[in-house]
Design a protein around this motif. Sequence first.
Motif, PDB file in Angstrom:
ATOM      1  N   ILE A  64       0.818  -1.206   0.000  1.00 26.57           N
ATOM      2  CA  ILE A  64       0.000   0.000   0.000  1.00 26.57           C
ATOM      3  C   ILE A  64       0.857   1.264   0.000  1.00 26.57           C
ATOM      4  O   ILE A  64       0.334   2.352   0.201  1.00 26.57           O
ATOM      5  CB  ILE A  64      -0.965   0.031   1.194  1.00 26.57           C
ATOM      6  N   THR A  65       2.168   1.093  -0.222  1.00 25.22           N
ATOM      7  CA  THR A  65       3.053   2.261  -0.296  1.00 25.22           C
ATOM      8  C   THR A  65       3.854   2.193  -1.594  1.00 25.22           C
ATOM      9  O   THR A  65       3.388   2.624  -2.637  1.00 25.22           O
ATOM     10  CB  THR A  65       3.968   2.333   0.939  1.00 25.22           C
ATOM     11  N   LEU A  66       5.040   1.644  -1.550  1.00 22.55           N
ATOM     12  CA  LEU A  66       5.924   1.634  -2.711  1.00 22.55           C
ATOM     13  C   LEU A  66       5.379   0.798  -3.865  1.00 22.55           C
ATOM     14  O   LEU A  66       5.603   1.135  -5.035  1.00 22.55           O
ATOM     15  CB  LEU A  66       7.308   1.102  -2.300  1.00 22.55           C
ATOM     16  N   ASP A  67       4.661  -0.277  -3.562  1.00 21.62           N
ATOM     17  CA  ASP A  67       4.134  -1.162  -4.605  1.00 21.62           C
ATOM     18  C   ASP A  67       2.618  -1.030  -4.759  1.00 21.62           C
ATOM     19  O   ASP A  67       1.930  -1.981  -5.131  1.00 21.62           O
ATOM     20  CB  ASP A  67       4.485  -2.622  -4.289  1.00 21.62           C
ATOM     21  N   ALA A  68       2.108   0.172  -4.488  1.00 22.30           N
ATOM     22  CA  ALA A  68       0.653   0.372  -4.496  1.00 22.30           C
ATOM     23  C   ALA A  68       0.080   0.643  -5.877  1.00 22.30           C
ATOM     24  O   ALA A  68      -1.118   0.910  -6.008  1.00 22.30           O
ATOM     25  CB  ALA A  68       0.285   1.525  -3.557  1.00 22.30           C
ATOM     26  N   GLY A  69       0.892   0.553  -6.917  1.00 25.52           N
ATOM     27  CA  GLY A  69       0.420   0.843  -8.268  1.00 25.52           C
ATOM     28  C   GLY A  69      -0.846   0.096  -8.653  1.00 25.52           C
ATOM     29  O   GLY A  69      -1.805   0.702  -9.135  1.00 25.52           O
ATOM     30  N   PRO A  70      -0.899  -1.236  -8.465  1.00 21.75           N
ATOM     31  CA  PRO A  70      -2.115  -1.974  -8.837  1.00 21.75           C
ATOM     32  C   PRO A  70      -3.351  -1.504  -8.060  1.00 21.75           C
ATOM     33  O   PRO A  70      -4.453  -1.456  -8.619  1.00 21.75           O
ATOM     34  CB  PRO A  70      -1.761  -3.422  -8.493  1.00 21.75           C
ATOM     35  N   LEU A  71      -3.181  -1.160  -6.785  1.00 23.43           N
ATOM     36  CA  LEU A  71      -4.307  -0.671  -5.997  1.00 23.43           C
ATOM     37  C   LEU A  71      -4.813   0.649  -6.554  1.00 23.43           C
ATOM     38  O   LEU A  71      -6.018   0.850  -6.734  1.00 23.43           O
ATOM     39  CB  LEU A  71      -3.896  -0.475  -4.536  1.00 23.43           C
ATOM     40  N   LEU A  72      -3.878   1.554  -6.821  1.00 23.66           N
ATOM     41  CA  LEU A  72      -4.256   2.864  -7.339  1.00 23.66           C
ATOM     42  C   LEU A  72      -4.955   2.741  -8.686  1.00 23.66           C
ATOM     43  O   LEU A  72      -5.969   3.408  -8.937  1.00 23.66           O
ATOM     44  CB  LEU A  72      -3.010   3.747  -7.469  1.00 23.66           C
ATOM     45  N   GLU A  73      -4.426   1.889  -9.546  1.00 22.35           N
ATOM     46  CA  GLU A  73      -5.002   1.739 -10.883  1.00 22.35           C
ATOM     47  C   GLU A  73      -6.419   1.166 -10.822  1.00 22.35           C
ATOM     48  O   GLU A  73      -7.339   1.688 -11.469  1.00 22.35           O
ATOM     49  CB  GLU A  73      -4.114   0.831 -11.730  1.00 22.35           C
ATOM     50  N   GLN A  74      -6.598   0.098 -10.050  1.00 22.01           N
ATOM     51  CA  GLN A  74      -7.909  -0.537  -9.981  1.00 22.01           C
ATOM     52  C   GLN A  74      -8.937   0.385  -9.334  1.00 22.01           C
ATOM     53  O   GLN A  74     -10.050   0.561  -9.861  1.00 22.01           O
ATOM     54  CB  GLN A  74      -7.823  -1.840  -9.191  1.00 22.01           C
ATOM     55  N   ALA A  75      -8.593   0.973  -8.184  1.00 24.51           N
ATOM     56  CA  ALA A  75      -9.546   1.820  -7.476  1.00 24.51           C
ATOM     57  C   ALA A  75      -9.840   3.098  -8.257  1.00 24.51           C
ATOM     58  O   ALA A  75     -10.984   3.557  -8.300  1.00 24.51           O
ATOM     59  CB  ALA A  75      -9.018   2.160  -6.083  1.00 24.51           C
ATOM     60  N   THR A  76      -8.813   3.677  -8.886  1.00 24.46           N
ATOM     61  CA  THR A  76      -9.034   4.891  -9.679  1.00 24.46           C
ATOM     62  C   THR A  76      -9.966   4.614 -10.847  1.00 24.46           C
ATOM     63  O   THR A  76     -10.877   5.398 -11.135  1.00 24.46           O
ATOM     64  CB  THR A  76      -7.698   5.447 -10.199  1.00 24.46           C
ATOM     65  N   GLY A  77      -9.760   3.501 -11.525  1.00 20.21           N
ATOM     66  CA  GLY A  77     -10.613   3.157 -12.654  1.00 20.21           C
ATOM     67  C   GLY A  77     -12.059   2.963 -12.243  1.00 20.21           C
ATOM     68  O   GLY A  77     -12.983   3.482 -12.886  1.00 20.21           O
ATOM     69  N   ARG A  78     -12.273   2.229 -11.165  1.00 13.17           N
ATOM     70  CA  ARG A  78     -13.642   1.992 -10.700  1.00 13.17           C
ATOM     71  C   ARG A  78     -14.301   3.287 -10.239  1.00 13.17           C
ATOM     72  O   ARG A  78     -15.468   3.556 -10.554  1.00 13.17           O
ATOM     73  CB  ARG A  78     -13.641   1.001  -9.538  1.00 13.17           C
ATOM     74  N   LEU A  79     -13.568   4.094  -9.471  1.00 11.35           N
ATOM     75  CA  LEU A  79     -14.154   5.325  -8.944  1.00 11.35           C
ATOM     76  C   LEU A  79     -14.403   6.328 -10.055  1.00 11.35           C
ATOM     77  O   LEU A  79     -15.407   7.054 -10.040  1.00 11.35           O
ATOM     78  CB  LEU A  79     -13.227   5.921  -7.889  1.00 11.35           C
ATOM     79  N   ALA A  92     -10.736  11.112  -9.096  1.00 10.90           N
ATOM     80  CA  ALA A  92     -10.677   9.733  -8.617  1.00 10.90           C
ATOM     81  C   ALA A  92      -9.262   9.372  -8.185  1.00 10.90           C
ATOM     82  O   ALA A  92      -9.052   8.796  -7.109  1.00 10.90           O
ATOM     83  CB  ALA A  92     -11.155   8.772  -9.698  1.00 10.90           C
ATOM     84  N   HIS A  93      -8.288   9.724  -9.005  1.00 15.21           N
ATOM     85  CA  HIS A  93      -6.900   9.407  -8.666  1.00 15.21           C
ATOM     86  C   HIS A  93      -6.464  10.134  -7.407  1.00 15.21           C
ATOM     87  O   HIS A  93      -5.807   9.555  -6.526  1.00 15.21           O
ATOM     88  CB  HIS A  93      -5.979   9.774  -9.832  1.00 15.21           C
ATOM     89  N   ALA A  94      -6.835  11.404  -7.287  1.00 13.10           N
ATOM     90  CA  ALA A  94      -6.450  12.187  -6.107  1.00 13.10           C
ATOM     91  C   ALA A  94      -7.088  11.613  -4.849  1.00 13.10           C
ATOM     92  O   ALA A  94      -6.428  11.447  -3.809  1.00 13.10           O
ATOM     93  CB  ALA A  94      -6.845  13.653  -6.288  1.00 13.10           C
ATOM     94  N   LEU A  95      -8.375  11.298  -4.918  1.00  6.94           N
ATOM     95  CA  LEU A  95      -9.076  10.789  -3.742  1.00  6.94           C
ATOM     96  C   LEU A  95      -8.505   9.446  -3.307  1.00  6.94           C
ATOM     97  O   LEU A  95      -8.261   9.235  -2.112  1.00  6.94           O
ATOM     98  CB  LEU A  95     -10.570  10.668  -4.051  1.00  6.94           C
ATOM     99  N   VAL A  96      -8.294   8.557  -4.247  1.00  5.30           N
ATOM    100  CA  VAL A  96      -7.767   7.233  -3.911  1.00  5.30           C
ATOM    101  C   VAL A  96      -6.373   7.347  -3.315  1.00  5.30           C
ATOM    102  O   VAL A  96      -6.063   6.731  -2.284  1.00  5.30           O
ATOM    103  CB  VAL A  96      -7.744   6.326  -5.152  1.00  5.30           C
ATOM    104  N   ARG A  97      -5.523   8.121  -3.951  1.00  4.36           N
ATOM    105  CA  ARG A  97      -4.149   8.242  -3.465  1.00  4.36           C
ATOM    106  C   ARG A  97      -4.107   8.813  -2.050  1.00  4.36           C
ATOM    107  O   ARG A  97      -3.366   8.318  -1.185  1.00  4.36           O
ATOM    108  CB  ARG A  97      -3.324   9.124  -4.418  1.00  4.36           C
ATOM    109  N   ILE A  98      -4.889   9.844  -1.803  1.00  2.57           N
ATOM    110  CA  ILE A  98      -4.868  10.461  -0.482  1.00  2.57           C
ATOM    111  C   ILE A  98      -5.498   9.544   0.567  1.00  2.57           C
ATOM    112  O   ILE A  98      -4.949   9.350   1.662  1.00  2.57           O
ATOM    113  CB  ILE A  98      -5.593  11.820  -0.500  1.00  2.57           C
TER     114      ILE A  98
END
Length: 206
Positions: free
Chosen positions: A128-143, A163-169
């Motif tokens: 959920i930090t350095l390797d969070a790319g897949p999480l950000l991509e999936q959640a951003t796309g859905r949101l 969506a990207h800003a909200l998920v990342r924060i």
Amino acid sequence: MPRNGVRVRYQEAARGLLRSSVLDVMRELLTERDWSKITLGDIAAGAGVSRQTLYNEFGSRSGLAQAYALRLADDLVDHVEAGIVGNVDDVHVALRDGVANFFVDAAVDPLVRSLVAGEAKLDLLRLITLDAGPLLEQATGRLSRAFQHSWMAMTAAESDVIAHALVRIALSYIPTPPSPERDAPTELSVLLSPYVEAVRAARAQR
């Protein structure tokens, strides 16, 4: 003989049920002991499947851990979607309630609790930090799709920004929760809702 489309939908539903059952077992086991002490055999037995089934579906132990982390990101989207549905035309409350409910659920998740307590191993923290790319991509796309196909009616480009800003924060709060005196959901909504309101206002003037 069922049509191919029906068969595919059945297979997808069965796979979704399998993944959900396995991740539920993993969550339950995490309430009892540390991830390092949980074997794939333990999880397979709890889910009523073979270890080979776990390997086929998740690829590896790290793949299983990533799937668990991805479900945390999906929980964020689910809560924000519910906030949007339940607060038509009120951007501030929709975002605030969505994030607030996600924080409530995340606070009792055993993996999150171990991260906050500093007990989680580095490989889990990296998810959920350095390797969070897949999480950000999936959640951003859905949101992003939720913002597009709701009363917000944003374009793909507009929705992707927020969506990207909200998920990342929001995900950044998982390993470092806000202090009790700060109302993080309200602060996040105050920060982001003006963007949605400005987009909607500009569209209304066209």
